[in-house]
Scaffold this motif. Structure first.
Motif, mmCIF file in Angstrom:
data_model
loop_
_atom_site.group_PDB
_atom_site.id
_atom_site.type_symbol
_atom_site.label_atom_id
_atom_site.label_comp_id
_atom_site.label_asym_id
_atom_site.label_seq_id
_atom_site.Cartn_x
_atom_site.Cartn_y
_atom_site.Cartn_z
ATOM 1 N N GLU A 197 28.779 9.672 -28.818
ATOM 2 C CA GLU A 197 27.867 10.811 -28.842
ATOM 3 C C GLU A 197 26.806 10.647 -29.925
ATOM 4 O O GLU A 197 25.628 10.994 -29.716
ATOM 5 C CB GLU A 197 28.647 12.105 -29.047
ATOM 6 C CG GLU A 197 29.465 12.521 -27.835
ATOM 7 C CD GLU A 197 30.146 13.868 -28.023
ATOM 8 O OE1 GLU A 197 30.091 14.405 -29.156
ATOM 9 O OE2 GLU A 197 30.729 14.382 -27.058
ATOM 10 N N SER A 198 27.201 10.116 -31.072
ATOM 11 C CA SER A 198 26.240 9.890 -32.159
ATOM 12 C C SER A 198 25.192 8.862 -31.761
ATOM 13 O O SER A 198 23.988 9.052 -32.002
ATOM 14 C CB SER A 198 26.977 9.429 -33.426
ATOM 15 O OG SER A 198 27.894 10.404 -33.870
ATOM 16 N N VAL A 199 25.644 7.775 -31.136
ATOM 17 C CA VAL A 199 24.725 6.718 -30.718
ATOM 18 C C VAL A 199 23.769 7.224 -29.639
ATOM 19 O O VAL A 199 22.555 6.988 -29.694
ATOM 20 C CB VAL A 199 25.516 5.491 -30.205
ATOM 21 C CG1 VAL A 199 24.576 4.493 -29.534
ATOM 22 C CG2 VAL A 199 26.261 4.824 -31.349
ATOM 23 N N LEU A 200 24.302 7.930 -28.645
ATOM 24 C CA LEU A 200 23.454 8.432 -27.565
ATOM 25 C C LEU A 200 22.443 9.460 -28.073
ATOM 26 O O LEU A 200 21.283 9.471 -27.630
ATOM 27 C CB LEU A 200 24.315 9.046 -26.459
ATOM 28 C CG LEU A 200 25.243 8.090 -25.705
ATOM 29 C CD1 LEU A 200 25.987 8.831 -24.602
ATOM 30 C CD2 LEU A 200 24.486 6.907 -25.132
ATOM 31 N N ASN A 201 22.858 10.307 -28.994
ATOM 32 C CA ASN A 201 21.917 11.281 -29.565
ATOM 33 C C ASN A 201 20.796 10.580 -30.314
ATOM 34 O O ASN A 201 19.632 11.009 -30.264
ATOM 35 C CB ASN A 201 22.655 12.246 -30.495
ATOM 36 C CG ASN A 201 23.463 13.279 -29.746
ATOM 37 O OD1 ASN A 201 23.141 13.620 -28.607
ATOM 38 N ND2 ASN A 201 24.521 13.780 -30.371
ATOM 39 N N GLN A 202 21.147 9.507 -31.014
ATOM 40 C CA GLN A 202 20.125 8.720 -31.715
ATOM 41 C C GLN A 202 19.112 8.154 -30.725
ATOM 42 O O GLN A 202 17.895 8.213 -30.942
ATOM 43 C CB GLN A 202 20.791 7.589 -32.508
ATOM 44 C CG GLN A 202 19.855 6.495 -33.008
ATOM 45 C CD GLN A 202 18.878 6.988 -34.062
ATOM 46 O OE1 GLN A 202 19.166 7.951 -34.768
ATOM 47 N NE2 GLN A 202 17.718 6.339 -34.165
ATOM 48 N N LEU A 203 19.595 7.632 -29.615
ATOM 49 C CA LEU A 203 18.700 7.048 -28.618
ATOM 50 C C LEU A 203 17.828 8.112 -27.957
ATOM 51 O O LEU A 203 16.649 7.881 -27.684
ATOM 52 C CB LEU A 203 19.520 6.316 -27.547
ATOM 53 C CG LEU A 203 20.301 5.077 -28.009
ATOM 54 C CD1 LEU A 203 21.060 4.479 -26.831
ATOM 55 C CD2 LEU A 203 19.377 4.043 -28.626
ATOM 56 N N LYS A 204 18.407 9.267 -27.695
ATOM 57 C CA LYS A 204 17.647 10.343 -27.062
ATOM 58 C C LYS A 204 16.561 10.881 -27.985
ATOM 59 O O LYS A 204 15.435 11.156 -27.553
ATOM 60 C CB LYS A 204 18.584 11.481 -26.661
ATOM 61 C CG LYS A 204 19.540 11.143 -25.537
ATOM 62 C CD LYS A 204 20.525 12.291 -25.291
ATOM 63 C CE LYS A 204 21.543 11.944 -24.219
ATOM 64 N NZ LYS A 204 22.555 13.022 -24.027
ATOM 65 N N ASN A 205 16.883 11.024 -29.262
ATOM 66 C CA ASN A 205 15.952 11.640 -30.211
ATOM 67 C C ASN A 205 14.938 10.656 -30.788
ATOM 68 O O ASN A 205 13.821 11.055 -31.153
ATOM 69 C CB ASN A 205 16.734 12.295 -31.357
ATOM 70 C CG ASN A 205 17.606 13.442 -30.888
ATOM 71 O OD1 ASN A 205 17.264 14.135 -29.928
ATOM 72 N ND2 ASN A 205 18.743 13.639 -31.539
ATOM 73 N N ASN A 206 15.326 9.389 -30.884
ATOM 74 C CA ASN A 206 14.430 8.384 -31.484
ATOM 75 C C ASN A 206 14.484 7.078 -30.697
ATOM 76 O O ASN A 206 14.928 6.048 -31.216
ATOM 77 C CB ASN A 206 14.824 8.124 -32.948
ATOM 78 C CG ASN A 206 14.793 9.371 -33.793
ATOM 79 O OD1 ASN A 206 13.740 9.864 -34.183
ATOM 80 N ND2 ASN A 206 15.986 9.899 -34.088
ATOM 81 N N PRO A 207 14.046 7.090 -29.455
ATOM 82 C CA PRO A 207 14.186 5.897 -28.599
ATOM 83 C C PRO A 207 13.393 4.686 -29.072
ATOM 84 O O PRO A 207 13.738 3.559 -28.733
ATOM 85 C CB PRO A 207 13.687 6.382 -27.236
ATOM 86 C CG PRO A 207 12.766 7.514 -27.555
ATOM 87 C CD PRO A 207 13.381 8.196 -28.736
ATOM 88 N N ASP A 208 12.346 4.890 -29.861
ATOM 89 C CA ASP A 208 11.491 3.778 -30.296
ATOM 90 C C ASP A 208 11.555 3.529 -31.800
ATOM 91 O O ASP A 208 10.718 2.824 -32.354
ATOM 92 C CB ASP A 208 10.037 4.040 -29.894
ATOM 93 C CG ASP A 208 9.847 4.073 -28.387
ATOM 94 O OD1 ASP A 208 10.520 3.282 -27.710
ATOM 95 O OD2 ASP A 208 9.046 4.885 -27.904
ATOM 96 N N GLN A 209 12.540 4.095 -32.464
ATOM 97 C CA GLN A 209 12.582 4.033 -33.923
ATOM 98 C C GLN A 209 12.580 2.596 -34.455
ATOM 99 O O GLN A 209 11.973 2.317 -35.485
ATOM 100 C CB GLN A 209 13.807 4.777 -34.454
ATOM 101 C CG GLN A 209 13.916 4.776 -35.982
ATOM 102 C CD GLN A 209 15.081 5.607 -36.476
ATOM 103 O OE1 GLN A 209 15.753 6.283 -35.687
ATOM 104 N NE2 GLN A 209 15.343 5.568 -37.755
ATOM 105 N N PHE A 210 13.229 1.688 -33.748
ATOM 106 C CA PHE A 210 13.387 0.324 -34.260
ATOM 107 C C PHE A 210 12.588 -0.698 -33.449
ATOM 108 O O PHE A 210 12.924 -1.880 -33.430
ATOM 109 C CB PHE A 210 14.878 -0.047 -34.266
ATOM 110 C CG PHE A 210 15.724 0.899 -35.061
ATOM 111 C CD1 PHE A 210 15.700 0.879 -36.440
ATOM 112 C CD2 PHE A 210 16.542 1.835 -34.420
ATOM 113 C CE1 PHE A 210 16.479 1.753 -37.191
ATOM 114 C CE2 PHE A 210 17.323 2.715 -35.150
ATOM 115 C CZ PHE A 210 17.294 2.684 -36.535
#
Length: 217
Positions: A197-210
């Motif tokens: 859930e933590s990983v998926l939330n990161q991807l949903k909220n910041n898909p282009d961060q890296f």
């Protein structure tokens, strides 16, 4: 999985056990031939030398993992389900998992030389079957995630699940930390759920961060 000559497969299966129990240096070609009930010529014919046989055993372990993950992908609907089924598969095949890690930790110069000469064209940077985990993540968050963020997500989930499974399967760890050996499945399922859930939330909220980070292709 591609069909393999029965004699070759028998040698691989026997070698897998002997290498796991005795290590590369502690296992001779004669030991393998005797246990597999074949002559030395058969091993030389199929593998040429012990180092090549060792690499073939590792290759087969990776192929089995890839097949397992493909089946998991086809029978689950979410990344959370995928990750939990992956953990259960590792626990059910704990001996094979531990054997694979023992093989990866081998530092023999003979193995290094054989690996450098290997004609195996699978030079992808990542765990076997990672493409199925990627597709599972896409089902949850869509395909707008930058490639580097996706690779990081796969690395986080795969590393955590494998590490937990290895520690859980380790006889030494079970004896050394007995209070952890009796933990219920719900504890491990909660760990997997929290991570995914933590990983998926990161991807949903910041898909282009890296997106600007370089990643080996």
């Amino acid at each position: 999985m591609n069909k393999i000559n029965p004699t070759k497969l028998k040698i691989i299966e026997v070698a897998k056990v002997l290498f796991a129990n005795n290590g590369f240096e502690g296992t001779s070609v004669r030991d393998i031939a005797k246990a597999a009930d074949v002559n030395l010529a058969a091993i030389n014919y199929h593998f040429n030398n012990k180092a090549n046989l060792y690499l073939e055993v590792f290759k087969q372990n990776c192929e089995e993992l890839r097949c397992n993950l493909e089946e998991i992908y086809n029978t689950t609907k979410t990344t959370q389900e995928f990750a939990w089924k992956m953990f259960e598969t590792f626990i059910e095949n704990g001996d094979s998992l531990m054997n694979s890690f023992k093989m990866m930790l081998t530092n023999s110069e003979e193995i290094k030389a054989a690996a450098a000469l290997s004609t195996d064209d699978d030079d992808s940077c990542g765990p076997p079957g990672q493409d199925f985990l990627i597709q599972s993540i896409i089902r949850d968050v869509g395909d707008d995630v930058c490639p580097v963020s996706m690779r990081l997500a796969v690395a986080c989930i795969f590393t955590h699940v494998v590490h937990t499974a290895v520690m859980t399967s380790s006889g030494f760890m079970q004896q050394r930390f007995k209070k952890f050996s009796d933990l219920p499945d719900s504890f491990y399922q909660a760990k997997v759920t929290f991570l995914v859930e933590s990983v998926l939330n990161q991807l949903k909220n910041n898909p282009d961060q890296f997106k600007d980070i370089e990643w080996p292709s």
